[in-house]
Design a protein around this motif. Sequence first.
Motif, PDB file in Angstrom:
ATOM      1  N   LEU A 161       0.820  -1.218   0.000  1.00  0.00           N
ATOM      2  CA  LEU A 161       0.000   0.000   0.000  1.00  0.00           C
ATOM      3  C   LEU A 161       0.847   1.259   0.000  1.00  0.00           C
ATOM      4  O   LEU A 161       1.894   1.323   0.631  1.00  0.00           O
ATOM      5  CB  LEU A 161      -0.902   0.025   1.234  1.00  0.00           C
ATOM      6  N   GLU A 162       0.314   2.277  -0.667  1.00  0.00           N
ATOM      7  CA  GLU A 162       0.932   3.596  -0.624  1.00  0.00           C
ATOM      8  C   GLU A 162       0.148   4.487   0.332  1.00  0.00           C
ATOM      9  O   GLU A 162      -1.076   4.580   0.239  1.00  0.00           O
ATOM     10  CB  GLU A 162       0.898   4.242  -2.020  1.00  0.00           C
ATOM     11  N   LEU A 163       0.831   5.152   1.238  1.00  0.00           N
ATOM     12  CA  LEU A 163       0.176   6.140   2.086  1.00  0.00           C
ATOM     13  C   LEU A 163       0.528   7.545   1.600  1.00  0.00           C
ATOM     14  O   LEU A 163       1.203   7.698   0.582  1.00  0.00           O
ATOM     15  CB  LEU A 163       0.598   5.965   3.550  1.00  0.00           C
ATOM     16  N   GLU A 164       0.091   8.534   2.386  1.00  0.00           N
ATOM     17  CA  GLU A 164       0.329   9.919   2.004  1.00  0.00           C
ATOM     18  C   GLU A 164       1.813  10.197   1.755  1.00  0.00           C
ATOM     19  O   GLU A 164       2.178  10.961   0.871  1.00  0.00           O
ATOM     20  CB  GLU A 164      -0.173  10.875   3.103  1.00  0.00           C
ATOM     21  N   ASP A 165       2.658   9.544   2.567  1.00  0.00           N
ATOM     22  CA  ASP A 165       4.078   9.881   2.496  1.00  0.00           C
ATOM     23  C   ASP A 165       4.933   8.782   1.899  1.00  0.00           C
ATOM     24  O   ASP A 165       6.139   8.746   2.116  1.00  0.00           O
ATOM     25  CB  ASP A 165       4.576  10.254   3.897  1.00  0.00           C
TER      26      ASP A 165
END
Lengths: 412, 412, 375, 375
Positions: free
Chosen positions: B275-279
């Motif tokens: 998963l990719e988060l905001e950062d």
Amino acid sequence: MDFEDSPEEAAFRAEVRAWLDANAAPRVEREAGNPLDERLDSGQMAKAKAWQKKRADRGYARITWPLGMGGIAGTPMQSIIYGQEETKYDVPSGAAFAIGLGMCIPTVMAYCGEETRARYVKPAVEGAEIWCQLFSEPAGGSDVAALRTRAEKNGDGWTINGSKIWTTGAQFSDYGLLLARTDPTVPKHKGLTMFYLSMTTPGVEVRPIRQASSGSGFNEIFFTDVRIADSQRVGEIGQGWQVALTTLMHERLAVGGGQGGGIDVPQLLQLARGLELEDGPAIRNAAVREKIADWYVRSAGLKYTTLRTMTALSRSQQPGPEASIAKIVVASKLQDLCAFALELEGEAGMLSGEEAPMHGMFQSGWLGAPGLRIAGGTDEILRNIIAERVLGLPGDVRVDKDVPFNQVPTGR
Amino acid sequence: MDFEDSPEEAAFRAEVRAWLDANAAPRVEREAGNPLDERLDSGQMAKAKAWQKKRADRGYARITWPLGMGGIAGTPMQSIIYGQEETKYDVPSGAAFAIGLGMCIPTVMAYCGEETRARYVKPAVEGAEIWCQLFSEPAGGSDVAALRTRAEKNGDGWTINGSKIWTTGAQFSDYGLLLARTDPTVPKHKGLTMFYLSMTTPGVEVRPIRQASSGSGFNEIFFTDVRIADSQRVGEIGQGWQVALTTLMHERLAVGGGQGGGIDVPQLLQLARGLELEDGPAIRNAAVREKIADWYVRSAGLKYTTLRTMTALSRSQQPGPEASIAKIVVASKLQDLCAFALELEGEAGMLSGEEAPMHGMFQSGWLGAPGLRIAGGTDEILRNIIAERVLGLPGDVRVDKDVPFNQVPTGR
Amino acid sequence: MNFDFSDEQKQIKDQARKFLNEKCTTRIVRKLYDGGGNFDPVLWAQIAQLGWMGTAIPEEFGGLGLGYLELCVIAEELGRALAPVPFSSTVYLFAEALLIAGTDDQKRRLLPGIARGEIVGTFARSEGPGAVTPKTIRTGFRNGRLSGTKIAVADGMDAHCAVVLARGSEEAGARGLHLALVDLNGAGIRREAVATLDPSRGAARLVFDDADAEALGALGQGWQLASRVLDGAAVLMAFEQVGGADACLAMAKDYAMTRYAFGRPIASFQAIKHKLADMYVNTELARSNAYYGAWALSTDARELPLAAAAARVSATQAFDYAAKENTQTHGGIGFTWEADCHFYYKRSRQLGLALGPQRAWKDKLVGELERSNAA
Amino acid sequence: MNFDFSDEQKQIKDQARKFLNEKCTTRIVRKLYDGGGNFDPVLWAQIAQLGWMGTAIPEEFGGLGLGYLELCVIAEELGRALAPVPFSSTVYLFAEALLIAGTDDQKRRLLPGIARGEIVGTFARSEGPGAVTPKTIRTGFRNGRLSGTKIAVADGMDAHCAVVLARGSEEAGARGLHLALVDLNGAGIRREAVATLDPSRGAARLVFDDADAEALGALGQGWQLASRVLDGAAVLMAFEQVGGADACLAMAKDYAMTRYAFGRPIASFQAIKHKLADMYVNTELARSNAYYGAWALSTDARELPLAAAAARVSATQAFDYAAKENTQTHGGIGFTWEADCHFYYKRSRQLGLALGPQRAWKDKLVGELERSNAA
């Protein structure tokens, strides 16, 4: 919905501000300290008493009290407004008078005769005489009514033997409100009687308690064959617990409650901005941000809860029960937030005092926090109180309810 | 300190492995599922019974039991070794027999006569007959002994009326071990008697309970004028609670206990890697890493606690009390970890089933977790048990202790 | 399955406990709190007599040549007793650094003295608030001369020697770091006592000004060697922490059983029972993780970094919780200076920070998981 | 000081509660759980009758022109009642997007229908698992044509129109994003129902294949506008969450008072009492934060982003805790399909994820703190 004063409130605020402008200098800075280690030296005490007198003369010492008794027969909201404004000025702390005026004197006013009231109320409100509250005992703890200090009838007076503990300000108090056991053969709540006495009565000894955080804001008081007159009785014999409930009710009316000693999210934010972690500035670290947000919503929640309470007062409604939650939230937050700050500081977190970042503020908060989680009701007792008084859940099973006090199991 | 088998253990492991090699195929993959939704269809059941028979013939069905009763009179450690090896093979689950063999039959063996034992033990251990346990009731909950199902003496037999709940496997069980109240006029623990009965006895009705997580692993059982013979009594009249304690003790002897349905740190790690988060990648996010570490040390702590328990068994010592902690730790961890995973998934976290990442594993775990925190003892009851049985703290005040059962307050 | 200490190791533990029960009551901790110095030299001499410092030092270097499992059981008892001695600095860190990275000569020169209790050593890494990363190491070590400042160095006022993590070259990051071995009584060294949360464990600021020092281990390997030393120390200190947590649980239980409120022991109230149950759960998990760390340390297993990080994190959490909730269980009396609760509260934090905070170990733990998962 | 709702607003709240008590029992939630569609159209029609959808819509666009404080008190009651209607999608998001960014024509075209309950709208942002960042928006909007996939879109099966966050140009990051207004009954649109945790709140995958759409607000302002819409929605949904948490506390309390074990109500056991006290504390804090959000929203204050984030985080935490511990308080019975506990448990998570998870809001919150602190 807004945060504005009503026209009346605004007028009162202006009046207060004008008086403060004329009588005090604006505050320059506020210092954070350990909330549990507040002590006054004698010079500070003299200044505090002088300021209290000035406030009493103006009717700002106890705003809700009648004219001529240090008050202006004002509203609770006016009292809050005064408090808000006063914090902006450089005036001595009124903490030394809080227990006497907040708890002891209202009890005297409710239960004592005209003569006694005339003698004690004015000196107290003017700061000339300081009162302390002598309820807690080593054997009691959370079970306040299990106190063992005896008052035995002796001719036309009483003889007191025993000890009290956790007495705030006893070292500079002139008088004390004393709850004692006059009949150990009846169930615990029924054998108590309330008295007042001079702290200079022979046989009264005050010893400071040294706390784990090094400070000593509390005292232990020993009574050895202390003789007092029956006229120093407050309320009927055996009615001491009812009288004490009046005292404690006044305690609960105080808005707010918990204090974190000025250690909260802004301070943590400041620390996080100045520290480098493994992956860059602490303030950019996701785990740090998450914690900051968690504590912020609790602090902000409390702040706005207080504003809701004030709104109720402003609308002349009974404040809701929300005020009970402050200390539970503040004490744990202080402990966790400070522990987290120490972690951020890394190995240097173990330094205490001036060597540590931000003058050791977080170290001092961490050291004091266990006391805050206990003083004035432990986390556990406060949860009981919320469950029982706010939510109306039943009390625990009471094995000591109908048992004569001297037959209640004590484990000894 | 090492993780090696003793020479005897190694020899036994080799023997087990040889037998499994000859009788089963190696397992290809394991599937994660909701631990609370395990159900068997009839085809699976037939296979499970056949495998159980095969194990019983070899003495591997109940390794610690005597020869000829499905066992080889082996040690608890040998039983564990067999279990470890069997999980590497593609064999049917023995879950359907666990309650019968783990709890019911040992009770029958302890309290019933030779004839009854000869009739029931062998078919049970060979998988031909399945048993369930009929203790819990809607009115009882955590207070198991407060059950209300009545058994009334009726000629030379008994008549049963009432209902049971949370009965695992009742839908495919042949017999049940039933705890019933035979005397409501004495304190609750004293008026109970244990019985067994065929689940096909007229008047017995099994209804599946639909769980909040959609599955239904449990049942509710209704008894309407069910007639059974006095020979189906297990132990003396009024001794039911003592008999039940035997049953429940056998339950506690089972090593391990809590299961998280294969949802743990490795799965979260896998999710976080994808998963990719905001950062950036979730696995690089400090808050995610912190959580992973927190749960890892709890999982690892449990794993090594189990190895300590096994070591005690291997050394023929009594296992320590450490085994009690598993479910408390696993259930809350499952709930928190899954909730966190859903947060990572973001708005898509609300998807359930195949639409969700990793086949909705975390959604399913999150839905099942509240059940795991309750079934087999709530978090609160388990903490009581640790406090009382492990730490030796006193029990709570018992207001129902000496009160006739039919006079105990029930709020109704 | 053999995942527990042996009977012989358990016997060593029992003896250690018996000895400390007698010789290391909290009375001696209190003495230090009231200003009696940095550590207790009498106790130090007594445990030297018993050979504890040399437990894991090979016989050829003057030790008992037992091993790490034996050292672990001793560590647990030292933690339980809050022993105010420079044991962890000297044994878990300094001696281990020598054993891991020292030349034969260096070992011969120092290990026998450590084993006899004559040499106190320490390990200096941190230079100020925040994380310790290669970037933050500014103390310089060039041509046998050491310059820079380290703070807070545990037992720094009493140590005879130190291993210092220092920058030897301008090479970027970890590759420019060395370990330096320095005699703290030499020229160019200033020490200042610094106050810490736990007055029974002394600490110092060490200022090196062109002090004489020698390399320990290969140049450029300083960071890796320090990591390896810390892993071992984390396991050993986890045992101290588990011992401390266990002591808190015992104290809280004893108090709750004898303290009555509302006519019953407070131990019969669920709020107290559940708190103690949680202490127990945390402590048992920490113990099990520490055992795994002990196995990894004693076998120098590939899994040591992961096992050490898990032991460290778990033990720190268990001791933190036990120490603070022990005070809470005691109520007001637990917050007085006269009660022993605060000794544990302060020690829990001191140990929890001494080898770096949880955060750093958690990050490392997940890094290890990623690596082993990828493998 | 005037930090509370007015008597008139409280009256609206009481009326809403009374109405929902009668018309929106959990029986209608259960019907949807058992497969009765995506939402309850009868209830929807009834609340349209009451004008609730138009509470904050100005009279000139067919609304009641009351305001956000009035909408907040209604939201709390909808949350308490678990009302299974597309209110939040239509009112908090879709109508607000129009009010904030729409042209006069767009408002005139759609708002009156919303106020009458004839138009159901939604807001489509997320395109899959993980964070929603400008980078993850791949749905394209160029020359009035929309192409791409959005999932999970709340009420997407029933909505007539949607506001869609889409990429309009290759310009880096947020600057290339637009809001597109699209009629979901037009050509080139496929909808598929997707199962979610909460079967009483329908959701869909929306697939746009060269669908006709128009810009809403300035091009390149899509991200900022969406943020502003989400801030308002977060405040309103916080009231729903507070209402839900409050309902859980009431349920748990009622059950604990009437359920007896060991001869006494389970509400007399500290484990239950303290759990309920914690629920109360969390819920009151959340309520206070939501009030502040209401003030900020109703005055369009500079503090809105901070206030919205705090309201969102606090309310999500309170509802999560209350929902799971309500089930726990009920014990086994609480985990059955027949009990209502699971409706709240599932709704708590659905609401907690619908506008993006806590994590994103916490990050935003701290960003706002940094900004205001720096100012």
